[in-house]
Design a protein around this motif. Structure first.
Motif: not given
Length: 322
Positions: A1-11, A30-41
């Motif tokens: 893992f060498e993670l960077t943040k992608d604001d559009f993915v988060t949105k 480099v990007i690892d994002e999952i649905t938030p707990k208050d969404r579909f988590g």
């Protein structure tokens, strides 16, 4: 893992049906994002076995490649004339590449090029065993004159190639090979679930392309494909042969929000030829609901998307990365 943040993915994760977004580049996530707990988590987590839908077709093709490399099948030009249930059907004596390329010439037996319900019986191919289908809807069937030339998408083709491998190997050796591929080689963290049609008996060589896999394990499978290609293994040569024998789909749908739509060609259960880079070996695994895994073999890059439906921005989340 060498993670960077992608604001559009988060949105997109907060506003659409997107569940998981992973981007892999040159050996690192480099990007690892999952649905938030208050969404579909509450329903989707790292250990959730998520449906492949038709992305599983590409995995079944990869399994076919391993069977070929173990000499159970002679190659993509192997003729389908050694399974008795195929006699007196349109598949008999056709080369496997026709079936892999969705060019088996079975158009007239279905409602349209995208339907997998038979025109007369209305039965859905994923619910019925191959044995039942070949004794009923496709008994004495004849391939159209466009077999091998015309792309015509249908679930029937993938269920056949998946089942053919099972028939050639037998259940025990087939299951052993699956373990060797996915547990030993790919290194999956969790179990994978495969399916037989509801109408198939326990011992029948009949299986569908559907499967359930966790989000990281989808990526691990794609990484294994990438490594095979780059290391020119037997399985890598199989993937390259699919690309060399790709077939023109004859169209590109204008709706670019779908990965399968944004492709000119089809290569043995993979979509290829994305807009802007139509001559590059970029393979798309795509399934209903927005499951979408894209592998750029030349640039060692993968995006892996899982979703509940396709209301996310595929062009910006995926296409723009290649």
């Amino acid at each position: 893992f060498e993670l960077t943040k992608d604001d559009f993915v988060t949105k997109q994760l907060n506003k659409t049906a997107l569940l998981s977004y992973l981007m892999y580049e040159n050996g690192e996530i480099v990007i690892d994002e999952i649905t938030p707990k208050d969404r579909f988590g509450h329903i989707f987590k790292n250990d959730t076995l998520w449906t492949s839908h038709s992305a599983g077709k590409s995995v079944m093709s990869y399994i076919m490649g391993h069977a070929i490399c173990r000499d159970y099948i002679s190659g993509i030009n192997h003729k389908l004339n050694d399974w008795p249930i195929l006699e007196n059907t349109l598949y008999y004596d056709q080369p496997i590449i026709n079936v892999l390329n969705m060019a088996a010439g079975l158009d007239k037996y279905f409602k349209d090029n995208w339907s997998s319900k038979f025109k007369k019986s209305k039965r859905w191919v994923n619910s019925e065993s191959l044995q039942s289908i070949f004794e009923n809807e496709l008994k004495d069937s004849k391939a159209s004159g466009s077999a091998g030339k015309k792309y015509s998408y249908n679930n029937m083709n993938t269920n056949l190639i998946a089942s053919y491998v099972l028939y050639k190997m037998g259940h025990k050796k087939y299951e052993e090979m699956l373990s060797e591929i996915f547990a030993d080689k790919v290194g999956i963290e969790y179990d994978m679930v495969f399916y037989k049609p509801r109408g198939a008996g326990k011992d029948e060589a009949s299986i569908t392309y559907g499967m359930h896999i966790t989000r990281y394990d989808y990526l691990r499978i794609a990484v294994a494909m990438l490594d095979d290609w780059n290391n020119n293994t037997c399985e890598g040569k199989y993937l390259k042969s699919l690309y060399e024998n790709r077939i023109d789909k004859g169209f590109r749908i204008k709706d670019n929000s779908k990965g399968m739509s944004n492709s000119n060609h089809y290569a043995g259960q993979f979509y290829v030829g994305i807009s802007g880079k139509s001559n590059k070996p970029i393979f798309i695994m795509d399934g209903f609901g927005g499951q979408n895994i894209v592998i750029d073999f030349e640039n060692n890059k993968i995006t892996s998307v899982l979703a509940m439906h396709r209301n996310y921005d595929w062009m910006k989340l995926v296409h723009s990365k290649f």
